[in-house]
Design an enzyme around this catalytic site. Structure first.
Site, PDB file in Angstrom:
ATOM      1  N   ARG A 127       0.850  -1.189   0.000  1.00  0.00           N
ATOM      2  CA  ARG A 127       0.000   0.000   0.000  1.00  0.00           C
ATOM      3  C   ARG A 127       0.889   1.243   0.000  1.00  0.00           C
ATOM      4  O   ARG A 127       2.096   1.142   0.194  1.00  0.00           O
ATOM      5  CB  ARG A 127      -0.952  -0.002   1.200  1.00  0.00           C
ATOM      6  N   ASN A 165      -4.533   8.328   4.669  1.00  0.00           N
ATOM      7  CA  ASN A 165      -4.415   7.488   5.864  1.00  0.00           C
ATOM      8  C   ASN A 165      -2.965   7.410   6.280  1.00  0.00           C
ATOM      9  O   ASN A 165      -2.103   7.087   5.458  1.00  0.00           O
ATOM     10  CB  ASN A 165      -4.909   6.065   5.582  1.00  0.00           C
ATOM     11  N   GLU A 166      -2.695   7.740   7.511  1.00  0.00           N
ATOM     12  CA  GLU A 166      -1.323   7.646   8.022  1.00  0.00           C
ATOM     13  C   GLU A 166      -0.319   8.099   6.965  1.00  0.00           C
ATOM     14  O   GLU A 166       0.564   7.339   6.551  1.00  0.00           O
ATOM     15  CB  GLU A 166      -1.018   6.228   8.511  1.00  0.00           C
ATOM     16  N   GLU A 323      -7.112   5.154  15.785  1.00  0.00           N
ATOM     17  CA  GLU A 323      -6.958   3.704  15.620  1.00  0.00           C
ATOM     18  C   GLU A 323      -6.204   3.139  16.801  1.00  0.00           C
ATOM     19  O   GLU A 323      -5.222   3.723  17.262  1.00  0.00           O
ATOM     20  CB  GLU A 323      -6.114   3.358  14.388  1.00  0.00           C
ATOM     21  N   TRP A 331       1.949  -6.979  12.804  1.00  0.00           N
ATOM     22  CA  TRP A 331       3.152  -6.435  12.161  1.00  0.00           C
ATOM     23  C   TRP A 331       4.354  -6.385  13.099  1.00  0.00           C
ATOM     24  O   TRP A 331       5.351  -5.752  12.784  1.00  0.00           O
ATOM     25  CB  TRP A 331       2.861  -5.051  11.575  1.00  0.00           C
ATOM     26  N   GLU A 371      -3.799  -8.204   6.378  1.00  0.00           N
ATOM     27  CA  GLU A 371      -4.039  -7.999   7.809  1.00  0.00           C
ATOM     28  C   GLU A 371      -5.060  -8.983   8.368  1.00  0.00           C
ATOM     29  O   GLU A 371      -5.746  -8.688   9.349  1.00  0.00           O
ATOM     30  CB  GLU A 371      -4.449  -6.540   8.052  1.00  0.00           C
ATOM     31  N   LYS A 372      -5.121 -10.167   7.743  1.00  0.00           N
ATOM     32  CA  LYS A 372      -6.153 -11.118   8.191  1.00  0.00           C
ATOM     33  C   LYS A 372      -5.901 -11.635   9.604  1.00  0.00           C
ATOM     34  O   LYS A 372      -6.811 -12.132  10.248  1.00  0.00           O
ATOM     35  CB  LYS A 372      -6.324 -12.261   7.198  1.00  0.00           C
ATOM     36  N   PHE A 373      -4.677 -11.494  10.105  1.00  0.00           N
ATOM     37  CA  PHE A 373      -4.423 -11.929  11.490  1.00  0.00           C
ATOM     38  C   PHE A 373      -4.328 -10.769  12.472  1.00  0.00           C
ATOM     39  O   PHE A 373      -3.765 -10.891  13.557  1.00  0.00           O
ATOM     40  CB  PHE A 373      -3.168 -12.808  11.544  1.00  0.00           C
ATOM     41  N   HIS A 374      -4.863  -9.623  12.081  1.00  0.00           N
ATOM     42  CA  HIS A 374      -4.905  -8.455  12.979  1.00  0.00           C
ATOM     43  C   HIS A 374      -6.240  -8.498  13.719  1.00  0.00           C
ATOM     44  O   HIS A 374      -7.283  -8.767  13.124  1.00  0.00           O
ATOM     45  CB  HIS A 374      -4.806  -7.186  12.121  1.00  0.00           C
TER      46      HIS A 374
HETATM   47  C1  GLA Z   1      -2.372   1.396  10.673  1.00  0.00           C
HETATM   48  C2  GLA Z   1      -3.254   1.613   9.457  1.00  0.00           C
HETATM   49  C3  GLA Z   1      -4.368   0.637   9.353  1.00  0.00           C
HETATM   50  C4  GLA Z   1      -3.901  -0.742   9.715  1.00  0.00           C
HETATM   51  C5  GLA Z   1      -3.314  -0.729  11.103  1.00  0.00           C
HETATM   52  C6  GLA Z   1      -2.860  -2.095  11.576  1.00  0.00           C
HETATM   53  O1  GLA Z   1      -2.746   2.055  11.777  1.00  0.00           O
HETATM   54  O2  GLA Z   1      -3.763   2.912   9.383  1.00  0.00           O
HETATM   55  O3  GLA Z   1      -4.831   0.665   8.022  1.00  0.00           O
HETATM   56  O4  GLA Z   1      -2.945  -1.145   8.796  1.00  0.00           O
HETATM   57  O5  GLA Z   1      -2.175   0.086  11.072  1.00  0.00           O
HETATM   58  O6  GLA Z   1      -2.296  -2.037  12.848  1.00  0.00           O
END
Ligand code: GLA
Length: 677
Positions: A127, A165-166, A323, A331, A371-374
């Site tokens: 991404r 985003n971020e 978030e 991660w 991120e399926k394991f988040h």
């Molecule tokens: C960041 C991103 C999210 C996601 C989370 C996972 O904060 O903004 O899209 O990837 O990390 O922890």
């Protein structure tokens, strides 16, 4: 459960968070319905209402959803999602969708892909695969955000805009040709002439003198140490480029909508590329993303620090945790589950330090994708789970804490924080790799916490007049005006505690000559002649019986008292801690990193002498106060497994039970007490 019929359009009167906290502190999440079949959405809505979720961030990664190919726009599903949320009484934090370009964009324009320090291009497939300076990317992002804003500006569910985003999470530093062009423009605006730039970067060194702008490159990987002025300016430039991306979208949003605009910051221990003090003024709401970092020695202390710094970015006003996670992330090398009660403790720590809302990544745990394991609010295993029950508890708690909304954390003490010092201190060719900026700042913050002192974390440029005690850890790069402000703060009666590695270089990373700590030499009445850093694992003993690590130096006093001396190590016999009375105040210097209990005692004594009201302390227990004009709350977060008793008078804000002198807090539990006035 939320009522369905109350979703009148927000008036955006008062602060943006006022409008969202009338029935409870904000409880929200990222919602990514594009990952799921339509049939799942109804269940999502039902369960969100059950949990009390009131705000969803949608369309964050929506580019290929709403604009699947060049010139193709399809808003049907997004329309439906927003309408659905609205009909369930859930407000929308709407993404501009620019966070990650769709594959057609990078296939058509591979030149927008970012280039790493070693000159290799990064491919799509993850991404944020774009160069922040790319005019091509910026044109596409502008069109995308304009279309989203025009379409939804008047939707009654709209609560706020979530730009990208971020920003800069993965692509903060890009070294491509477009970045080189933009870097040169940025430098031209800063210096005006090549001659000025040569002076600023000290390019006489190693034959680096430039004779034309096009010779200047981003600091790509080189055979040896690189020019520190170039590195520092590239860090400044890169932060500015990301901010420019925000500004460009925010301008488009504001041309069509009066709803508040923000983006999610990453005030964490592992992201350092963005100077958020220079960004904060452009946000309508300060929003941060924070995840427990289990790689650190004390993740909870880091959470407290990050929350206090986020409040500093918000200039003391309430902020939004945009978030966080209910459980494990995916991660870190070992993605630990949260322990019993830990989710609520983490949530309450953020609220205690000024958050008026807590949002999670993400609503439903993904079945597919990276991120399926988040963890998420709704786990893979569904609602008959301890995780879901703890989510319901968070929802109930945030609702019950509505009376807190708008209150503030009052602090008489501050720690100064500065991204430029972080960059310059840790650039190449430094005295010791063990002098890490965050370690020094965290140590100061943790010592104040252990001493029961509520602490703001503020910019080195901040007005200090409201504080009694200011700790200045490793403020390596200092502008004259900032050093002067600190000196005036002391003269007016404040106490400043300045540590080693402070005051060393000016704005251009040029050493302040005449002895360390340069900018603070006169204020402190000392001259340090030579750095004498300690080796790995080495410690030194002081004549007061305490120990130090990381650093020592060879200093002499000119006009200061010696409060302690080194009795061994490379500076044996020389001052390790000095104190000088200046005007009505006191300036201390610490020439080594004190061990944790010595640091706590030192700051405890300084706080006592400065007349600072302190919170009750117990090891492993966080105690913080938030207060408004007519009410005050004390937060107790018990991170230990033992029951603790903390002095308090008032009423439990959740249960309503009266507290008469002692709050009993079970191991792992939290209590929030509205104090009797
Ligand atoms: C960041 C991103 C999210 C996601 C989370 C996972 O904060 O903004 O899209 O990837 O990390 O922890």
């Amino acid at each position: 459960m939320l009522a369905v019929d109350h979703l009148a359009p927000l008036t955006h009167e008062g602060t943006p968070l006022d409008a969202l906290t009338r029935e409870g502190l904000v409880f929200g999440c990222d919602y990514n319905p594009e990952q799921w079949d339509r049939a799942v959405w109804d269940e999502d809505m039902r369960l969100m209402r059950e949990a009390g979720v009131g705000l969803v961030a949608v369309n964050i990664f929506g580019w290929s959803w709403i604009n699947p190919d060049r010139g193709v726009w399809d808003f049907a599903e997004l329309d439906e999602v927003i309408d659905l949320a609205h009909s369930h009484g859930i407000r929308v934090n709407l993404g501009t969708a620019t966070a990650s370009p769709a594959p057609w964009v990078t296939t058509r324009h591979p030149e927008i892909l970012p280039v790493a320090e070693d000159g290799t291009r990064r491919f799509p497939g993850g991404r944020q695969g774009y160069c922040p300076s790319s005019p091509v990317f910026r044109a596409y992002a502008a069109e995308l955000s304009r279309r989203v804003v025009e379409r939804y500006a008047d939707h009654p569910a709209l609560a706020m805009w979530h730009v990208s985003n971020e920003l800069g999470c993965h692509n903060a530093l890009c070294y491509c040709d477009a970045s080189a062009v933009a870097f040169r423009e940025w430098l031209r605006a800063r210096y005006g002439s090549i001659a000025e730039l040569n002076t600023a970067w000290g390019t006489s060194f190693w034959s680096q003198r430039y004779s034309a702008w096009d010779q200047i490159l981003p600091p790509l990987a080189a055979l040896s140490l690189r020019n520190p002025g170039q590195l520092l300016d590239f860090q400044r430039f890169s932060s500015d480029q990301q901010l420019e991306l925000y500004r460009a979208e925010a301008r488009i949003v504001r041309a069509h909508s009066t709803a508040p605009v923000t983006t999610n910051f990453m005030v964490t221990a592992h992201i350092r590329a963005l100077d958020y003090f220079s960004w904060a003024g452009e946000m309508d709401v300060i929003a941060n993303d924070h995840y427990l970092d289990r790689r650190l020695p004390d993740p909870i202390a880091e959470l407290s620090f990050a929350a206090d710094l986020t409040r500093g970015l918000a200039a003391g006003t309430p902020w939004l945790l945009m978030e966080t996670s209910t459980g494990a992330v995916n991660w870190q090398p070992h993605n630990l589950a949260k322990g019993e009660g830990e989710l609520l403790r983490n949530v309450v720590s953020h609220v205690a330090r000024g958050a008026d809302g807590i949002c999670f990544f993400q609503w439903r745990a993904s079945a597919q994708g990276a991120e399926k394991f988040h963890s998420a609010l709704l786990p893979h295993a569904g609602t008959d789970t301890a995780q879901w029950r703890s989510v319901l508890e968070v929802g109930r708690t945030l609702r019950a804490l509505q009376p807190l909304a708008g209150t503030r954390v009052a602090s008489d003490a501050a720690v100064l924080f500065d991204w430029e010092s972080w960059w310059s201190l840790e650039n190449e060719g430094r005295p010791s790799d063990d002098v890490r900026y965050l370690d020094q700042v965290h140590a100061a913050h943790a010592a104040l916490a252990a001493a029961g002192v509520s602490t703001d974390v503020v910019s080195a440029r901040a007005d200090l007049s409201a504080y009694r005690l200011v700790v200045v850890p490793a403020l390596h790069l200092v502008r004259d005006a900032d050093a002067d402000r600190i000196a005036r703060f002391v003269e007016a009666g404040g106490t400043a505690i300045i540590t080693f590695a402070s005051g060393i270089v000016d704005e251009q990373d040029r050493v302040r000559l005449g002895g360390y700590p340069g900018a603070f030499r006169d204020l402190l009445g000392i001259v340090s002649e030579e750095f004498a850093p300690l080796g790995p694992g080495q410690s030194v003993t002081l004549d007061d019986g305490t120990t130090g690590t990381v650093w020592s130096e060879r200093l002499r006093t000119v006009d200061a008292e010696v409060a302690a001396r080194f009795i061994d190590g490379p500076a044996a016999g020389l001052p390790a801690r000095t104190r000088r009375t200046v005007g009505a105040g006191t300036a201390w210097y610490l020439a080594t990193l004190p061990d944790a209990s010595a640091y706590r005692d030192l700051l405890s004594d300084a706080a006592e002498a400065a007349g600072i009201r302190r919170n009750p302390v117990a090891p492993g227990v966080e105690v913080v106060r938030r207060a408004g004009s007519d009410r005050s709350f004390i937060f107790i977060v018990n991170h230990t497994t033992d029951t603790v008793e903390i002095a308090a008078h008032g009423r439990d804000a959740i249960t309503g039970v009266a507290i008469d002198g002692t709050a009993v807090v079970a191991g792992g539990a939290v209590r929030i007490i509205e104090e009797a006035s």
